[in-house]
Design a protein around this motif. Structure first.
Motif, PDB file in Angstrom:
ATOM      1  N   GLY A 366      -0.941  -8.510  43.484  1.00  0.00           N
ATOM      2  CA  GLY A 366      -1.852  -7.592  44.168  1.00  0.00           C
ATOM      3  C   GLY A 366      -1.335  -6.164  44.149  1.00  0.00           C
ATOM      4  N   ALA A 367      -0.023  -5.985  44.324  1.00  0.00           N
ATOM      5  CA  ALA A 367       0.569  -4.644  44.277  1.00  0.00           C
ATOM      6  C   ALA A 367       0.425  -4.047  42.878  1.00  0.00           C
ATOM      7  N   CYS A 368       0.618  -4.888  41.849  1.00  0.00           N
ATOM      8  CA  CYS A 368       0.446  -4.398  40.469  1.00  0.00           C
ATOM      9  C   CYS A 368      -0.995  -3.967  40.214  1.00  0.00           C
ATOM     10  N   LEU A 369      -1.943  -4.749  40.738  1.00  0.00           N
ATOM     11  CA  LEU A 369      -3.345  -4.380  40.580  1.00  0.00           C
ATOM     12  C   LEU A 369      -3.647  -3.052  41.258  1.00  0.00           C
ATOM     13  N   LEU A 370      -3.089  -2.872  42.448  1.00  0.00           N
ATOM     14  CA  LEU A 370      -3.305  -1.634  43.177  1.00  0.00           C
ATOM     15  C   LEU A 370      -2.720  -0.442  42.423  1.00  0.00           C
ATOM     16  N   LEU A 371      -1.510  -0.585  41.904  1.00  0.00           N
ATOM     17  CA  LEU A 371      -0.879   0.491  41.136  1.00  0.00           C
ATOM     18  C   LEU A 371      -1.670   0.794  39.868  1.00  0.00           C
ATOM     19  N   LEU A 372      -2.149  -0.286  39.236  1.00  0.00           N
ATOM     20  CA  LEU A 372      -2.938  -0.100  38.015  1.00  0.00           C
ATOM     21  C   LEU A 372      -4.237   0.635  38.326  1.00  0.00           C
ATOM     22  N   PHE A 373      -4.849   0.276  39.432  1.00  0.00           N
ATOM     23  CA  PHE A 373      -6.092   0.936  39.825  1.00  0.00           C
ATOM     24  C   PHE A 373      -5.853   2.414  40.165  1.00  0.00           C
ATOM     25  N   LEU A 374      -4.768   2.696  40.895  1.00  0.00           N
ATOM     26  CA  LEU A 374      -4.447   4.082  41.239  1.00  0.00           C
ATOM     27  C   LEU A 374      -4.127   4.893  39.993  1.00  0.00           C
ATOM     28  N   ALA A 375      -3.376   4.285  39.076  1.00  0.00           N
ATOM     29  CA  ALA A 375      -3.049   4.990  37.832  1.00  0.00           C
ATOM     30  C   ALA A 375      -4.315   5.306  37.045  1.00  0.00           C
ATOM     31  N   HIS A 376      -5.229   4.361  37.018  1.00  0.00           N
ATOM     32  CA  HIS A 376      -6.488   4.576  36.319  1.00  0.00           C
ATOM     33  C   HIS A 376      -7.288   5.703  36.974  1.00  0.00           C
TER      34      HIS A 376
END
Length: 398
Positions: A366-376
């Motif tokens: 979930g943290a990776c998804l959040l970071l990926l979403f923020l980076a996007h």
């Protein structure tokens, strides 16, 4: 890079993170964990009550897998997600263990169901159907189920209907001897050992006395060279392999508490010194002594407490309490691997994945998804700012 390519890349990464975490936590994690487990080897130097890890290979003995307290949730107190989550965990753990370890016989030490003591016939049939799906097995593996207090009720709730319903489903008496390759496994209906003269208690005690007589007569016959040493009281008795039994039951034999229990699967430190109640947490002193006198078992395996413990009764009768197999009852479930021959045995413990580990993996995903979403989002924001500056520069030049 074109805008649609970035979106596709983000979508692929999202699918990989979510799918990878799900596949690992719900399927793959059981393989490396259970692969660490091996069948113990029996030592030649050990006697009837000994355990060893050296010597004779384990495949020279009966390979028995022992687990306890699965507590399949019922229709009354079981939330659908709790039921789905914990039953999937037990199903995957059991099926993976069968595939990797290939036991000859599997024992479940009672409390198969959580609401058998009060479930209606319709709900009972649904629970049984789910049990057979979760614990399906090949014809090469024998599954033996013992009765627990949650299956037929505590002593004051127990009746003939619930007991016979349980015995009918598993096509066997709740008190009997199972013999495998010269090894006697004594199955005890410990829920009916209150000693108060109830009809079920009388029936179970009568059967236990008969089994004790049969085993003692079998030992006498083996010790007599010509058979002349067998007493007249043994006439008509059933003959079993002449070896002390492995005794299996749901309730542990009497002990004051878990204060002497150690290990990572023992009860939490704050619970170990809580005093056990006779006939509720453990068998009574009288019932425990009768079982030991009648059968003189070389090993006792029990469940009920949901925690692991090793106890030595009368300085010669070892008992192992088997922890619960379900995440619902503990974070680190486990089961016992037993290599048993007619004159010796060896035990090892196999731990399942911890529920906290699975939760940590999902949280990390979930943290990776959040970071990926923020980076996007930041990348898109930068792209928009760049386009805005370009358009603004062209406008000024005009």
């Amino acid at each position: 890079m074109p805008r649609f390519s970035v979106r596709w890349l983000v979508a692929v990464l999202l699918i990989l993170v979510v799918g990878g975490a799900f596949f690992f936590c719900e399927y793959l994690i059981y393989f490396p964990t259970i692969l660490k487990c091996t069948w113990p080897k029996i030592s030649h130097a050990r006697g009837g009550g000994g355990e060893g890890i050296d010597g004779r290979p384990g495949d020279a003995a009966v390979r028995a897998m022992v687990l306890s307290d699965t507590h399949l949730l019922g229709a009354v107190g079981g939330h659908w997600f709790d039921k789905l989550r914990r039953e999937w965990q037990m199903e995957r753990a059991f099926q993976t263990a069968l595939w990797l370890l290939r036991p000859e016989i599997v024992f479940i030490l009672g409390d198969i169901f959580d609401e058998g003591k009060w479930s209606s016939q319709k709900h009972w049939e649904d629970d049984v159907r789910r049990f057979h799906r979760m614990f399906r097995h090949s014809s090469d593996t024998e599954l033996v189920v013992l009765v627990g207090n949650h299956d037929i009720g505590f002593h004051y709730e127990m009746d003939w209907f619930k007991l016979q319903r349980f015995e009918k489903v598993f096509n066997a008496s709740s008190t009997r001897i199972v013999t495998k390759n010269g090894v006697n496994f004594l199955l005890v209906n410990s829920v009916a050992l209150h000693g108060d003269g109830c009809p079920i208690c009388q029936s179970v005690e009568k059967e236990l006395i008969k089994l004790s007589r049969d085993l003692n007569c079998s030992l006498q016959a083996a010790n007599s060279q010509s058979g002349s040493g067998v007493t007249d009281s043994c006439e008509g008795s059933q003959i079993y392999p002449p070896t002390p039994p492995i005794m299996l039951q749901h309730y542990p034999l009497y002990r004051v508490s878990d204060a002497g229990c150690t290990g990572q699967d023992a009860a939490p430190p704050e619970e170990r010194h809580l005093l056990f109640r006779e006939k509720y947490d453990v068998l009574s002193k009288e019932a425990s002594q009768r079982l030991l006198q009648w059968f003189k078992p070389r090993l006792i395996l029990s469940g009920h407490t949901h925690s692991g413990c090793e106890v030595l009764h009368d300085n010669k009768y070892p008992e192992i309490s088997v922890p619960s197999f379900s995440w619902r009852n503990r974070n680190n479930p486990s089961f016992i691997l037993a290599s048993v021959s007619p004159d010796s045995y060896a035990l090892s413990k196999c731990f399942l994945p911890e529920e906290s580990t699975v939760i940590s993996v999902y949280c990390s995903a979930g943290a990776c998804l959040l970071l990926l979403f923020l980076a996007h989002c930041l990348w898109m924001k930068g792209l928009l700012q760049c386009l805005s500056l370009c358009l603004l520069g062209k406008h000024k030049s005009l």
